[in-house]
Design a protein around this motif. Structure first.
Motif, PDB file in Angstrom:
ATOM      1  N   LEU A  93       0.837  -1.208   0.000  1.00  0.00           N
ATOM      2  CA  LEU A  93       0.000   0.000   0.000  1.00  0.00           C
ATOM      3  C   LEU A  93       0.869   1.255   0.000  1.00  0.00           C
ATOM      4  CD1 LEU A  93      -3.005  -0.593   2.405  1.00  0.00           C
ATOM      5  CD2 LEU A  93      -3.073  -0.073  -0.024  1.00  0.00           C
ATOM      6  N   LYS A  94       1.914   1.223   0.813  1.00  0.00           N
ATOM      7  CA  LYS A  94       2.800   2.381   0.933  1.00  0.00           C
ATOM      8  C   LYS A  94       3.429   2.696  -0.433  1.00  0.00           C
ATOM      9  CE  LYS A  94       6.937   3.839   3.536  1.00  0.00           C
ATOM     10  NZ  LYS A  94       8.058   3.636   2.622  1.00  0.00           N
ATOM     11  N   ARG A  95       3.909   1.630  -1.102  1.00  0.00           N
ATOM     12  CA  ARG A  95       4.525   1.852  -2.419  1.00  0.00           C
ATOM     13  C   ARG A  95       3.511   2.437  -3.398  1.00  0.00           C
ATOM     14  NH1 ARG A  95       7.439  -3.089  -1.339  1.00  0.00           N
ATOM     15  NH2 ARG A  95       5.805  -4.288  -2.368  1.00  0.00           N
ATOM     16  N   ALA A  99       3.766   6.021  -5.250  1.00  0.00           N
ATOM     17  CA  ALA A  99       3.763   6.112  -6.718  1.00  0.00           C
ATOM     18  C   ALA A  99       2.692   7.083  -7.179  1.00  0.00           C
ATOM     19  CB  ALA A  99       3.540   4.731  -7.327  1.00  0.00           C
ATOM     20  N   SER A 100       1.544   7.060  -6.499  1.00  0.00           N
ATOM     21  CA  SER A 100       0.460   7.970  -6.862  1.00  0.00           C
ATOM     22  C   SER A 100       0.890   9.421  -6.633  1.00  0.00           C
ATOM     23  CB  SER A 100      -0.788   7.642  -6.036  1.00  0.00           C
ATOM     24  OG  SER A 100      -1.783   8.609  -6.212  1.00  0.00           O
ATOM     25  N   TYR A 101       1.552   9.655  -5.503  1.00  0.00           N
ATOM     26  CA  TYR A 101       2.039  11.019  -5.219  1.00  0.00           C
ATOM     27  C   TYR A 101       3.048  11.453  -6.289  1.00  0.00           C
ATOM     28  CZ  TYR A 101      -0.101  12.337  -0.777  1.00  0.00           C
ATOM     29  OH  TYR A 101      -0.992  12.745   0.185  1.00  0.00           O
ATOM     30  N   ALA A 102       3.916  10.509  -6.706  1.00  0.00           N
ATOM     31  CA  ALA A 102       4.942  10.844  -7.697  1.00  0.00           C
ATOM     32  C   ALA A 102       4.324  11.174  -9.052  1.00  0.00           C
ATOM     33  CB  ALA A 102       5.921   9.678  -7.828  1.00  0.00           C
ATOM     34  N   ARG A 103       3.146  10.576  -9.346  1.00  0.00           N
ATOM     35  CA  ARG A 103       2.499  10.809 -10.646  1.00  0.00           C
ATOM     36  C   ARG A 103       1.717  12.121 -10.674  1.00  0.00           C
ATOM     37  NH1 ARG A 103       1.553   5.093 -10.460  1.00  0.00           N
ATOM     38  NH2 ARG A 103      -0.342   5.416  -9.264  1.00  0.00           N
ATOM     39  N   ARG A 104       1.621  12.778  -9.522  1.00  0.00           N
ATOM     40  CA  ARG A 104       0.827  14.002  -9.438  1.00  0.00           C
ATOM     41  C   ARG A 104       1.225  14.991 -10.520  1.00  0.00           C
ATOM     42  NH1 ARG A 104       1.496  17.059  -4.283  1.00  0.00           N
ATOM     43  NH2 ARG A 104       3.347  15.759  -4.365  1.00  0.00           N
ATOM     44  N   GLU A 156      -6.100   6.143  -9.601  1.00  0.00           N
ATOM     45  CA  GLU A 156      -6.595   4.795  -9.919  1.00  0.00           C
ATOM     46  C   GLU A 156      -5.580   3.701  -9.595  1.00  0.00           C
ATOM     47  OE1 GLU A 156      -9.370   3.360 -10.954  1.00  0.00           O
ATOM     48  OE2 GLU A 156     -10.476   5.251 -10.871  1.00  0.00           O
ATOM     49  N   GLY A 157      -4.279   4.056  -9.703  1.00  0.00           N
ATOM     50  CA  GLY A 157      -3.222   3.074  -9.438  1.00  0.00           C
ATOM     51  C   GLY A 157      -3.345   2.500  -8.039  1.00  0.00           C
ATOM     52  N   VAL A 158      -3.655   3.359  -7.097  1.00  0.00           N
ATOM     53  CA  VAL A 158      -3.803   2.913  -5.711  1.00  0.00           C
ATOM     54  C   VAL A 158      -5.021   1.999  -5.607  1.00  0.00           C
ATOM     55  CG1 VAL A 158      -4.204   3.644  -3.328  1.00  0.00           C
ATOM     56  CG2 VAL A 158      -2.720   5.001  -4.814  1.00  0.00           C
ATOM     57  N   PHE A 159      -6.095   2.399  -6.283  1.00  0.00           N
ATOM     58  CA  PHE A 159      -7.310   1.582  -6.239  1.00  0.00           C
ATOM     59  C   PHE A 159      -7.059   0.181  -6.780  1.00  0.00           C
ATOM     60  CE2 PHE A 159     -11.272   0.100  -8.262  1.00  0.00           C
ATOM     61  CZ  PHE A 159     -11.967  -0.158  -7.088  1.00  0.00           C
ATOM     62  N   ARG A 160      -6.306   0.101  -7.906  1.00  0.00           N
ATOM     63  CA  ARG A 160      -6.025  -1.222  -8.481  1.00  0.00           C
ATOM     64  C   ARG A 160      -5.242  -2.083  -7.497  1.00  0.00           C
ATOM     65  NH1 ARG A 160      -5.539   1.767 -13.304  1.00  0.00           N
ATOM     66  NH2 ARG A 160      -3.313   2.036 -12.984  1.00  0.00           N
ATOM     67  N   GLU A 161      -4.271  -1.467  -6.816  1.00  0.00           N
ATOM     68  CA  GLU A 161      -3.466  -2.212  -5.845  1.00  0.00           C
ATOM     69  C   GLU A 161      -4.339  -2.680  -4.663  1.00  0.00           C
ATOM     70  OE1 GLU A 161      -0.732  -3.381  -6.261  1.00  0.00           O
ATOM     71  OE2 GLU A 161       0.484  -3.519  -4.442  1.00  0.00           O
ATOM     72  N   ILE A 162      -5.209  -1.805  -4.211  1.00  0.00           N
ATOM     73  CA  ILE A 162      -6.101  -2.144  -3.096  1.00  0.00           C
ATOM     74  C   ILE A 162      -6.990  -3.329  -3.470  1.00  0.00           C
ATOM     75  CG2 ILE A 162      -8.228  -1.321  -1.973  1.00  0.00           C
ATOM     76  CD1 ILE A 162      -6.831   1.319  -1.446  1.00  0.00           C
ATOM     77  N   LYS A 163      -7.526  -3.311  -4.707  1.00  0.00           N
ATOM     78  CA  LYS A 163      -8.386  -4.406  -5.184  1.00  0.00           C
ATOM     79  C   LYS A 163      -7.593  -5.715  -5.223  1.00  0.00           C
ATOM     80  CE  LYS A 163     -12.044  -4.765  -7.026  1.00  0.00           C
ATOM     81  NZ  LYS A 163     -13.284  -5.288  -6.408  1.00  0.00           N
ATOM     82  N   GLU A 164      -6.360  -5.610  -5.701  1.00  0.00           N
ATOM     83  CA  GLU A 164      -5.507  -6.790  -5.813  1.00  0.00           C
ATOM     84  C   GLU A 164      -5.206  -7.368  -4.420  1.00  0.00           C
ATOM     85  OE1 GLU A 164      -4.918  -8.376  -8.315  1.00  0.00           O
ATOM     86  OE2 GLU A 164      -3.084  -9.553  -8.046  1.00  0.00           O
TER      87      GLU A 164
END
Ligand SMILES: *[C@@H]1O[C@H](CO)[C@@H](O)[C@H](O)[C@H]1NC(C)=O
Ligand SMILES: *[C@@H]1O[C@H](CO)[C@@H](O)[C@H](O)[C@H]1NC(C)=O
Ligand SMILES: *[C@@H]1O[C@H](CO)[C@@H](O)[C@H](O)[C@H]1NC(C)=O
Length: 366
Positions: A93-95, A99-104, A156-164
């Protein structure tokens, strides 16, 4: 956690209602035999004790000798695995969040989640795992009323990871992230009955304990001048209100004396134990006004510079201005927080360490 407890109490409540209504049906008769019959019926039909007994009777039992030492080892391994899996999930989750913050600011920045308080209730389905109705295909956010105007949202990247994660580790239930701007992203979506901007994750134990896990020496300085007491104290420091109200108010605000006292308390708390890890030191300074007219500014900053120097510049000062503080007060509280002593002709001395700037937080009336 609170949700689960509420659910359980609902169940108990429900059963209690059953008993009461059965009782009422027979209240006119007051016949112990028929009450007994009703209770038996209740235990059979509602609680299913007969069926449970049949089930237990059908079980096969056999003797087995167990080795305590082996059991202990197995248990230790199982427990360790349990923690390992959860650490792994947290790291993933942290990663994803990083990554989401970096894509801002790169491409699409539309928020991936709606506010929890505005959840589409028709999308919620009862879920055994969560013991309430949830939408497993979305996450939602809770934005504190004290968050800045355009806080960062997770993508969305975080959401995909959460779903996984939720697919790979079915025992993982709620997944959430709270930012230092006061935005909490939550999975799955649930029916949030709170006022939209009321919740501030930054004051919740899960945030405070993980954001600042080490011990600190903290001195809380509360201005007891008369004007301070007329203020409505906001909800997040409501617990201070009683204390403030109980203090004996006097007319003026004396900054220098307050800081002298605060620093000397911190100095007195230094332990003789040289091996002890150096603690962070914090002064929380709560006021609703500038220093009294007749208090010169220079000596206030001289006190702060000199006394922090004695503590190797280890003290962080956080200032809070209550109510509608004027520009003058804002400025001085801002200068105190960042220890901008130079502005008052008191030069900074960082020979013993750099000064850690604190922040000034206005706390408007709510
Ligand atoms: C400040 O630093 C010096 C040198 O490292 C050390 O001997 C002293 O104990 C420190 N004082 C405090 C208050 O931390
Ligand atoms: C700081 O010193 C300068 C020069 O001596 C003087 O002009 C100024 O008024 C002083 N400022 C304060 C805030 O005392
Ligand atoms: C800075 O502080 C140190 C330690 O207290 C002192 O020895 C030194 O003289 C100070 N420097 C200045 C420029 O005041």
């Amino acid at each position: 956690m609170a949700k689960k407890i509420i659910d359980r109490s609902n169940v108990v409540h429900y059963c209690f209602l059953c008993v009461v209504s059965l009782w009422q049906a027979n209240a006119g008769l007051l016949d112990p035999i028929s009450i007994g019959n009703e209770l038996q019926k209740f235990s059979r039909d509602a609680l299913g004790t007969d069926q449970m007994q049949v089930y237990f009777n059908g079980l096969q039992y056999h003797k087995q000798t167990l080795n305590g030492e082996d059991l202990k080892t197995q248990l230790a391994i199982k427990l360790a695995d349990k923690f390992k899996a959860r650490f792994e999930v947290t790291k993933r989750l942290k990663r994803a969040v990083e990554a989401s913050y970096a894509r801002r600011g790169i491409g699409n920045t539309t928020p991936a989640a709606k506010e929890c308080c505005k959840a589409d209730l028709s999308m919620l389905k009862y879920n055994e795992n969560f013991r309430c109705s949830v939408d497993m295909d979305n996450m939602c956010v809770k934005i504190s009323g004290r968050a800045p105007p355009n806080p960062v949202h997770l993508d969305e990247g975080v959401f995909r990871e959460i779903k996984e994660i939720s697919r790979l580790y079915p025992f993982i239930k709620w997944q959430y992230f709270a930012s230092d701007e006061g935005v909490m992203t939550n999975f799955p979506v649930y029916h949030d009955k709170d006022e939209c901007s009321e919740y501030d994750p930054r004051y919740r134990p899960f945030y405070v304990e993980t954001a600042t896990p080490e011990a600190k020496d903290v001195v809380l300085v509360i201005d007891t001048s008369a004007s301070m007491l007329a203020l409505a104290v906001p909800a997040n420091i409501r617990c201070l209100k009683e204390y403030v109200t109980g203090l004996n108010p006097h007319g003026k605000t004396h900054y220098k004396r307050a800081f002298q006292k605060a620093f000397s308390l911190l100095k007195a708390s230094i332990t003789a134990d040289e091996t002890a890890k150096p603690k962070k030191r914090v002064i929380l300074f709560l006021t609703d006004g500038a220093p009294s007219e007749d208090e010169p500014r220079g000596p206030i900053f001289q006190t702060i510079r000199d006394m922090n120097l004695q503590l190797n510049n280890s003290v962080i000062i956080l200032t809070f201005g209550f109510g509608s503080v004027d520009q003058n007060t804002r400025e001085i509280l801002q200068d105190i927080a960042v220890q901008n002593t130079a502005r008052y002709n008191v030069s900074v001395n960082s020979s013993v360490g750099d000064i850690t700037p604190g922040i000034f937080t206005p706390v408007p009336d709510s």
